[in-house]
Write an enzyme that holds these catalytic residues in place. Structure first.
Site, PDB file in Angstrom:
ATOM      1  N   GLN A 260       0.848  -1.203   0.000  1.00  0.00           N
ATOM      2  CA  GLN A 260       0.000   0.000   0.000  1.00  0.00           C
ATOM      3  C   GLN A 260       0.875   1.242   0.000  1.00  0.00           C
ATOM      4  OE1 GLN A 260      -3.376  -0.600   3.093  1.00  0.00           O
ATOM      5  NE2 GLN A 260      -1.843  -2.144   3.527  1.00  0.00           N
TER       6      GLN A 260
ATOM      7  N   VAL B  43       3.471   4.144  -1.016  1.00  0.00           N
ATOM      8  CA  VAL B  43       3.792   4.879  -2.247  1.00  0.00           C
ATOM      9  C   VAL B  43       5.290   5.175  -2.314  1.00  0.00           C
ATOM     10  CG1 VAL B  43       1.456   5.830  -2.420  1.00  0.00           C
ATOM     11  CG2 VAL B  43       3.249   7.165  -1.273  1.00  0.00           C
ATOM     12  N   ASP B  44       6.039   4.726  -1.294  1.00  0.00           N
ATOM     13  CA  ASP B  44       7.501   4.905  -1.379  1.00  0.00           C
ATOM     14  C   ASP B  44       8.095   3.833  -2.286  1.00  0.00           C
ATOM     15  OD1 ASP B  44       8.419   2.531   0.126  1.00  0.00           O
ATOM     16  OD2 ASP B  44       7.643   3.517   1.916  1.00  0.00           O
TER      17      ASP B  44
ATOM     18  N   HIS C  83      -1.537   1.625  -4.205  1.00  0.00           N
ATOM     19  CA  HIS C  83      -1.927   3.035  -4.078  1.00  0.00           C
ATOM     20  C   HIS C  83      -1.034   3.973  -4.878  1.00  0.00           C
ATOM     21  CE1 HIS C  83      -3.980   1.885  -0.003  1.00  0.00           C
ATOM     22  NE2 HIS C  83      -4.710   1.567  -1.049  1.00  0.00           N
TER      23      HIS C  83
ATOM     24  N   SER D  53      -2.340  -1.067   9.335  1.00  0.00           N
ATOM     25  CA  SER D  53      -3.432  -1.084  10.316  1.00  0.00           C
ATOM     26  C   SER D  53      -4.685  -1.732   9.735  1.00  0.00           C
ATOM     27  CB  SER D  53      -3.749   0.344  10.760  1.00  0.00           C
ATOM     28  OG  SER D  53      -4.204   1.098   9.647  1.00  0.00           O
TER      29      SER D  53
HETATM   30  P1  OAD Z   1      -1.307   3.088   8.915  1.00  0.00           P
HETATM   31  O1  OAD Z   1      -0.629   4.310   9.394  1.00  0.00           O
HETATM   32  O2  OAD Z   1      -2.787   3.071   8.937  1.00  0.00           O
HETATM   33  O3  OAD Z   1      -0.823   1.832   9.779  1.00  0.00           O
HETATM   34  C1  OAD Z   1       0.532   1.626  10.032  1.00  0.00           C
HETATM   35  C2  OAD Z   1       0.698   0.350  10.815  1.00  0.00           C
HETATM   36  O4  OAD Z   1       2.096   0.149  10.993  1.00  0.00           O
HETATM   37  C3  OAD Z   1       0.044   0.371  12.189  1.00  0.00           C
HETATM   38  O5  OAD Z   1      -0.646  -0.853  12.431  1.00  0.00           O
HETATM   39  C4  OAD Z   1       1.237   0.512  13.151  1.00  0.00           C
HETATM   40  O6  OAD Z   1       1.046  -0.129  14.411  1.00  0.00           O
HETATM   41  C5  OAD Z   1       2.319  -0.191  12.363  1.00  0.00           C
HETATM   42  N1  OAD Z   1       3.700   0.230  12.699  1.00  0.00           N
HETATM   43  C6  OAD Z   1       4.137   1.407  13.204  1.00  0.00           C
HETATM   44  N2  OAD Z   1       5.481   1.397  13.325  1.00  0.00           N
HETATM   45  C7  OAD Z   1       5.900   0.182  12.888  1.00  0.00           C
HETATM   46  C8  OAD Z   1       7.181  -0.447  12.755  1.00  0.00           C
HETATM   47  N3  OAD Z   1       8.303   0.176  13.092  1.00  0.00           N
HETATM   48  N4  OAD Z   1       7.206  -1.702  12.238  1.00  0.00           N
HETATM   49  C9  OAD Z   1       6.072  -2.355  11.873  1.00  0.00           C
HETATM   50  N5  OAD Z   1       4.848  -1.803  11.993  1.00  0.00           N
HETATM   51  C10 OAD Z   1       4.764  -0.562  12.480  1.00  0.00           C
HETATM   52  O7  OAD Z   1      -0.714   2.781   7.451  1.00  0.00           O
HETATM   53  P2  OAD Z   1      -1.304   1.842   6.317  1.00  0.00           P
HETATM   54  O8  OAD Z   1      -2.055   0.700   6.903  1.00  0.00           O
HETATM   55  O9  OAD Z   1      -0.204   1.548   5.392  1.00  0.00           O
HETATM   56  O10 OAD Z   1      -3.283   5.455   1.453  1.00  0.00           O
HETATM   57  O11 OAD Z   1      -2.312   2.831   5.611  1.00  0.00           O
HETATM   58  C11 OAD Z   1      -3.043   2.392   4.510  1.00  0.00           C
HETATM   59  C12 OAD Z   1      -3.284   3.545   3.576  1.00  0.00           C
HETATM   60  O12 OAD Z   1      -3.866   4.630   4.280  1.00  0.00           O
HETATM   61  C13 OAD Z   1      -2.035   4.130   2.963  1.00  0.00           C
HETATM   62  O13 OAD Z   1      -1.573   3.400   1.846  1.00  0.00           O
HETATM   63  C14 OAD Z   1      -2.443   5.507   2.600  1.00  0.00           C
HETATM   64  C15 OAD Z   1      -3.211   5.853   3.855  1.00  0.00           C
HETATM   65  O14 OAD Z   1      -4.136   6.838   3.766  1.00  0.00           O
HETATM   66  C16 OAD Z   1      -3.174   6.382   0.493  1.00  0.00           C
HETATM   67  O15 OAD Z   1      -2.385   7.293   0.552  1.00  0.00           O
HETATM   68  C17 OAD Z   1      -4.098   6.169  -0.646  1.00  0.00           C
END
Ligand code: OAD
Length: 228
Positions: free
Chosen positions: A87, A89-90, A105, A173
């Protein structure tokens, strides 16, 4: 034949590279409203502001390096057929040299035409400007899937998940659909590993293994488990 290991990655895998997640307490969506920067409505309301937001994100990405979690995923290719659905974008999976990466994404190092979204251009450096145009003269936008837009790669992603022998969910998440829904296409007879320091909601009771750790530590634990 190698087993198929499929990875669904999210912002957490890049956190140790210094890139912010979205929904953690210091995450990006704490400082910005999604509606102001990541929707088509936001784009039409203030293109410059949206470009500036993604310029800053791009600058951060270009300054960041893949971390051990990205690198260990690459290493797993020696033993598994690894397919990454991200997901993010990097471009840190690419820079860790993973070979099979599907971006759900979009990717921040590319621009696309606002006239024809099949016209994709790679961006030289960190900055996109007002006046950067496609060959038909239309303003370029970041090649990012915004909220409310279709996710064209979801169909190939579903197929990849259906064919997986092992699924790894790392650093997401699972709040954003359709990406979060991919898990339901994975056989419940096969092992699902989840690496995340926080508990995330997955309604599955069998064949699920939570590794409550940051991405790089979780990847080391996973490799030990897979080795046994
Ligand atoms: P989130 O910010 O919603 O979730 C990040 C997850 O990574 C959380 O469950 C954290 O607990 C976990 N986390 C934090 N630090 C960590 C670490 N060092 N190692 C492992 N896990 C860690 O990000 P995404 O689920 O990726 O969409 O978000 C999904 C989408 O929402 C993104 O692609 C973006 C955003 O809006 C778009 O831009 C279209």
């Amino acid at each position: 034949m190698k087993q198929k290991l499929v990875v669904l990655s999210g912002a957490g895998i890049s956190a140790e590279s210094g890139l912010k997640t979205f929904r953690d307490s210091d995450g990006l969506w704490e400082g910005y409203r999604v509606e102001d920067v990541a929707t088509l409505a936001a784009w039409y309301a203030d293109m410059k502001m949206v470009l500036d937001f993604y310029n800053m994100r791009r600058k951060n990405v270009l300054e960041a390096e893949p971390n051990q979690a990205h690198l260990l995923l690459k290493e797993l290719e020696e033993r598994y057929e690894v397919k990454i659905i991200t997901q993010n974008v990097d471009n840190l999976h690419e820079r860790a040299r993973s070979t099979n990466i599907l971006h759900l994404h979009g990717i921040i190092t590319q621009a696309k035409s606002t006239f024809d979204d099949k016209l994709i251009y790679s961006i030289d450096g960190w900055e996109m400007k007002m006046g950067d145009r496609c060959e038909y003269g239309s303003q370029l936008r970041p090649n990012i899937v915004w909220f409310g837009e279709a996710v064209p790669n979801i169909e190939p992603a579903i197929k990849i998940v259906e064919e997986a022998d092992i699924l790894l969910v790392i650093g997401t998440s699972l709040q954003v659909y359709p990406a979060a829904g991919l898990i339901k296409y994975f056989s419940n007879q096969k092992p699902l590993y989840v690496i995340d320091p926080k508990q995330i909601p997955i309604s599955r009771t069998k064949n699920i293994y939570f590794l409550a750790a940051k991405a790089s530590e979780g990847m080391q634990q996973l490799i030990k488990i897979l080795d046994n």
